[in-house]
Motif scaffolding. Structure first.
Motif, PDB file in Angstrom:
ATOM      1  N   LYS A 166      55.094  82.208  66.394  1.00  0.00           N
ATOM      2  CA  LYS A 166      55.856  82.130  64.950  1.00  0.00           C
ATOM      3  C   LYS A 166      55.753  82.222  63.928  1.00  0.00           C
ATOM      4  CE  LYS A 166      59.477  84.555  68.068  1.00  0.00           C
ATOM      5  NZ  LYS A 166      61.070  84.316  68.211  1.00  0.00           N
ATOM      6  N   GLN A 167      55.543  80.063  64.260  1.00  0.00           N
ATOM      7  CA  GLN A 167      55.581  79.780  62.860  1.00  0.00           C
ATOM      8  C   GLN A 167      54.410  79.782  62.086  1.00  0.00           C
ATOM      9  OE1 GLN A 167      57.419  78.553  60.494  1.00  0.00           O
ATOM     10  NE2 GLN A 167      56.812  76.443  60.141  1.00  0.00           N
ATOM     11  N   MET A 168      52.902  80.192  63.207  1.00  0.00           N
ATOM     12  CA  MET A 168      51.821  80.397  62.230  1.00  0.00           C
ATOM     13  C   MET A 168      51.752  81.361  61.792  1.00  0.00           C
ATOM     14  SD  MET A 168      49.347  78.903  65.850  1.00  0.00           S
ATOM     15  CE  MET A 168      48.147  78.995  64.437  1.00  0.00           C
ATOM     16  N   LYS A 169      52.195  82.272  62.210  1.00  0.00           N
ATOM     17  CA  LYS A 169      52.729  83.628  61.100  1.00  0.00           C
ATOM     18  C   LYS A 169      53.244  82.994  60.133  1.00  0.00           C
ATOM     19  CE  LYS A 169      53.659  86.188  65.252  1.00  0.00           C
ATOM     20  NZ  LYS A 169      53.795  86.788  66.408  1.00  0.00           N
ATOM     21  N   TYR A 170      54.448  82.457  60.046  1.00  0.00           N
ATOM     22  CA  TYR A 170      55.448  82.737  58.881  1.00  0.00           C
ATOM     23  C   TYR A 170      54.040  81.877  57.513  1.00  0.00           C
ATOM     24  CZ  TYR A 170      59.450  83.734  62.064  1.00  0.00           C
ATOM     25  OH  TYR A 170      60.280  84.035  62.865  1.00  0.00           O
ATOM     26  N   LEU A 171      54.195  80.882  58.180  1.00  0.00           N
ATOM     27  CA  LEU A 171      53.289  80.151  56.961  1.00  0.00           C
ATOM     28  C   LEU A 171      51.820  80.202  56.676  1.00  0.00           C
ATOM     29  CD1 LEU A 171      53.359  76.736  58.968  1.00  0.00           C
ATOM     30  CD2 LEU A 171      54.048  77.502  57.437  1.00  0.00           C
ATOM     31  N   ALA A 172      50.932  81.863  57.468  1.00  0.00           N
ATOM     32  CA  ALA A 172      49.564  81.711  57.536  1.00  0.00           C
ATOM     33  C   ALA A 172      50.408  83.144  55.895  1.00  0.00           C
ATOM     34  CB  ALA A 172      49.308  82.938  58.093  1.00  0.00           C
ATOM     35  N   ILE A 173      51.538  84.088  56.515  1.00  0.00           N
ATOM     36  CA  ILE A 173      51.598  84.809  55.692  1.00  0.00           C
ATOM     37  C   ILE A 173      52.127  84.183  53.936  1.00  0.00           C
ATOM     38  CG2 ILE A 173      53.648  86.345  54.685  1.00  0.00           C
ATOM     39  CD1 ILE A 173      54.464  87.295  57.300  1.00  0.00           C
ATOM     40  N   GLU A 174      53.352  83.059  54.097  1.00  0.00           N
ATOM     41  CA  GLU A 174      52.845  82.579  52.603  1.00  0.00           C
ATOM     42  C   GLU A 174      52.146  82.182  52.270  1.00  0.00           C
ATOM     43  OE1 GLU A 174      54.944  78.384  52.879  1.00  0.00           O
ATOM     44  OE2 GLU A 174      57.002  79.533  52.582  1.00  0.00           O
ATOM     45  N   ARG A 175      50.774  81.396  52.968  1.00  0.00           N
ATOM     46  CA  ARG A 175      49.651  81.178  52.085  1.00  0.00           C
ATOM     47  C   ARG A 175      48.891  82.292  51.803  1.00  0.00           C
ATOM     48  NH1 ARG A 175      45.823  77.623  56.076  1.00  0.00           N
ATOM     49  NH2 ARG A 175      43.638  77.439  55.321  1.00  0.00           N
ATOM     50  N   GLU A 218      42.825  83.210  53.426  1.00  0.00           N
ATOM     51  CA  GLU A 218      43.753  81.929  53.831  1.00  0.00           C
ATOM     52  C   GLU A 218      43.234  81.014  53.630  1.00  0.00           C
ATOM     53  OE1 GLU A 218      45.662  82.549  58.219  1.00  0.00           O
ATOM     54  OE2 GLU A 218      45.624  84.134  56.955  1.00  0.00           O
ATOM     55  N   ALA A 219      41.916  80.459  53.921  1.00  0.00           N
ATOM     56  CA  ALA A 219      41.315  79.471  54.692  1.00  0.00           C
ATOM     57  C   ALA A 219      41.167  78.607  53.660  1.00  0.00           C
ATOM     58  CB  ALA A 219      40.506  79.543  55.391  1.00  0.00           C
ATOM     59  N   VAL A 220      40.992  79.416  51.992  1.00  0.00           N
ATOM     60  CA  VAL A 220      41.000  78.907  50.985  1.00  0.00           C
ATOM     61  C   VAL A 220      42.018  78.381  49.568  1.00  0.00           C
ATOM     62  CG1 VAL A 220      38.644  79.250  50.995  1.00  0.00           C
ATOM     63  CG2 VAL A 220      39.940  80.787  49.065  1.00  0.00           C
ATOM     64  N   SER A 221      43.202  78.669  50.835  1.00  0.00           N
ATOM     65  CA  SER A 221      44.185  78.671  49.983  1.00  0.00           C
ATOM     66  C   SER A 221      45.214  78.016  50.232  1.00  0.00           C
ATOM     67  CB  SER A 221      44.896  80.048  50.290  1.00  0.00           C
ATOM     68  OG  SER A 221      44.359  81.055  49.230  1.00  0.00           O
ATOM     69  N   PRO A 245      38.330  85.144  61.856  1.00  0.00           N
ATOM     70  CA  PRO A 245      39.844  85.708  61.715  1.00  0.00           C
ATOM     71  C   PRO A 245      40.418  84.856  60.858  1.00  0.00           C
ATOM     72  CG  PRO A 245      38.839  86.842  63.098  1.00  0.00           C
ATOM     73  CD  PRO A 245      38.249  85.594  63.386  1.00  0.00           C
ATOM     74  N   GLY A 246      41.689  85.219  59.485  1.00  0.00           N
ATOM     75  CA  GLY A 246      42.248  84.474  59.873  1.00  0.00           C
ATOM     76  C   GLY A 246      43.607  84.418  60.414  1.00  0.00           C
ATOM     77  N   PRO A 255      46.391  84.545  49.453  1.00  0.00           N
ATOM     78  CA  PRO A 255      46.537  86.072  48.896  1.00  0.00           C
ATOM     79  C   PRO A 255      46.948  86.904  48.829  1.00  0.00           C
ATOM     80  CG  PRO A 255      44.695  84.088  49.365  1.00  0.00           C
ATOM     81  CD  PRO A 255      45.388  84.545  50.081  1.00  0.00           C
ATOM     82  N   PHE A 256      47.179  87.463  50.042  1.00  0.00           N
ATOM     83  CA  PHE A 256      47.498  89.086  49.955  1.00  0.00           C
ATOM     84  C   PHE A 256      49.579  88.953  50.705  1.00  0.00           C
ATOM     85  CE2 PHE A 256      42.905  89.571  49.856  1.00  0.00           C
ATOM     86  CZ  PHE A 256      43.789  90.458  47.842  1.00  0.00           C
ATOM     87  N   SER A 257      49.740  87.680  50.823  1.00  0.00           N
ATOM     88  CA  SER A 257      50.548  87.738  51.641  1.00  0.00           C
ATOM     89  C   SER A 257      50.942  88.934  52.754  1.00  0.00           C
ATOM     90  CB  SER A 257      52.433  88.552  50.588  1.00  0.00           C
ATOM     91  OG  SER A 257      51.672  87.302  49.227  1.00  0.00           O
ATOM     92  N   ARG A 258      50.188  89.208  53.761  1.00  0.00           N
ATOM     93  CA  ARG A 258      50.039  89.796  55.035  1.00  0.00           C
ATOM     94  C   ARG A 258      49.505  88.696  56.089  1.00  0.00           C
ATOM     95  NH1 ARG A 258      45.942  92.466  56.183  1.00  0.00           N
ATOM     96  NH2 ARG A 258      44.545  93.355  55.352  1.00  0.00           N
TER      97      ARG A 258
END
Length: 314
Positions: free
Chosen positions: A263-272, A310-313, A248-249, A274-277
Motif C-alpha cells: 500500500k505504501q509502495m503505491k502511495y509513494l509511486a503515485i506521489e513520485r 517514475e524511475a527518474v523522478s 514497469p513502474g 510525473p503523471f501522478s498515477r
C-alpha cells in the motif's frame, strides 16, 4: 503488426492468467496474434479465469491454455510437447516470461514498530477536533489520493513473516523468476519452435537496484533475469532471437499485493510519478505489443522502462 493469422505466428506467455501476462494476451489477440498461455491456478479460480480467456477468443484468434507447472523439467517438456502439436506449422514469434513466484520473507528479524499517536493527538488538539473525527477526515482525504496521510495513519506499516529467508528460498526464487528463462529459450530453440525473427521479453522491477523490505530474494532473481537476458541477446542473435527486459513502474497486480507494505509502495509511486498515477497492466501490454513489431527488430539486449518517468523522478 505482422500478418500473424496468415503465417501462423504465436505468442507464448508464461504466467498469463492475471496481471501483465493476461493484459498482454488480450492486447496481442486484439492485433491478430494467436496466444498460448501457461498458468498455474487452483481449480476453484478457473471459472473466473475462463471468462477472461473467452474475452481473448472473442478477438477471433486461437487461444490455447495449459494449467500446469512451468518450472519443473517434466512440466516444461510436457508443455513443449503440447505446444508443438497445437502450433502445427506455426512458430513462436514472442515469448513473454511473466512468472511471479518469489519468496517475500525478510532477510533480518523485524522489530515491531512503536505506535505513536502523539502527533495525531497534538494535531487534533491544535485544530479543536476530536481525534476520531480528525482521523475520519484524514482517511477520507487519503481515499481521494492525498497520500501524505498514509504514514500518519499507519497505512504504511508492513507485516512480515517471522521466518527469515534461507538458501532454499533464494534458490527457488532465483530459478522461478530469473534463470528459468534461459532454459525455456534453449528448449524452444532446440525444438525449432521459434520464428525466424523471434522476440523474448522478461519483466523486472526497480527492486533490481533498490532495497525493499522483504524483497531480497526477488531482487536477486530480477538481477539474474537481466543478466541472463543479456546473454540470450548476445548468444542467440545469430539464430534471429532478440531478447529485452521491461521494467514497469509500480503496478497494482495480484503479485504486488502479496508484498508486505505494498500500500505504501503505491502511495509513494503515485506521489513520485510525473503523471501522478500508477503504471497499469495495459501500459505494459502496450509496450510488449510494440516490441513485437518488425520496426523493433534492432532493439536487443536492452532494459526498457515502462513507468511514465517514475524511475527518474525523486
Amino acid at each position: 503488426m505482422r500478418d500473424t493469422l496468415e503465417n501462423g505466428d504465436w505468442s507464448l506467455i508464461l504466467g498469463g492468467s492475471s496481471g501483465m501476462g493476461l493484459a498482454t494476451a488480450k492486447k496481442l489477440a486484439s492485433h491478430g496474434m494467436n496466444v498460448f498461455i501457461v498458468h498455474r491456478d487452483r481449480r476453484g479460480s478457473m471459472h473466473e479465469i475462463q471468462k477472461k480467456f473467452d474475452e481473448i477468443r472473442a478477438h477471433g484468434v486461437r487461444l490455447e491454455t495449459i494449467n500446469t507447472d512451468a518450472l519443473s523439467l517434466d512440466g516444461r517438456n510436457s508443455i513443449l510437447d503440447q505446444l508443438a502439436v497445437k502450433l502445427g506449422n506455426g512458430k513462436i514469434s514472442l515469448l513473454l516470461h511473466s512468472i511471479a513466484l518469489g519468496n517475500l520473507k525478510p532477510a533480518a528479524p523485524q522489530k515491531s514498530p512503536d505506535v505513536d499517536d502523539s502527533t495525531l493527538a497534538l494535531l487534533a488538539e491544535a485544530s479543536g477536533l476530536h481525534v476520531e473525527k480528525l482521523e475520519q477526515a484524514m482517511r477520507g482525504l487519503l481515499a481521494q489520493g492525498h497520500q501524505k496521510f498514509a504514514e500518519l495513519l499507519g497505512e504504511d506499516r508492513a507485516h512480515f513473516s517471522d521466518t527469515l529467508l534461507d538458501e532454499e528460498d533464494f534458490a527457488q526464487t532465483i530459478y522461478s523468476m530469473g534463470t528459468s528463462l534461459m532454459f525455456w529459450v534453449q528448449d524452444l530453440h532446440l525444438r525449432n519452435l521459434f520464428a525466424a525473427d523471434a522476440r523474448v521479453l522478461g519483466l523486472t522491477s526497480e527492486g533490481n537496484h533498490t532495497a525493499w523490505q522483504g524483497y531480497a530474494a526477488v531482487s536477486a532473481a530480477k538481477c539474474a533475469l537481466e543478466s541472463i537476458a543479456r546473454s540470450i541477446a548476445y548468444e542467440f542473435a545469430v539464430h534471429g532471437i532478440r531478447c529485452n527486459i521491461l521494467q514497469p513502474g509500480v503496478t497494482d497486480t495480484p503479485a504486488l499485493r502479496l508484498i508486505p507494505g505494498s500500500k505504501q509502495m503505491k502511495y509513494l509511486a503515485i506521489e513520485r510519478n510525473p503523471f501522478s498515477r500508477l503504471t497499469t497492466v495495459e501500459d505494459v501490454a502496450n509496450v510488449v505489443y510494440l516490441m513485437s513489431l518488425k520496426e523493433a527488430a534492432w532493439i536487443n539486449g536492452a532494459l526498457i522502462r515502462v513507468d511514465g518517468g517514475e524511475a527518474v523522478s525523486r
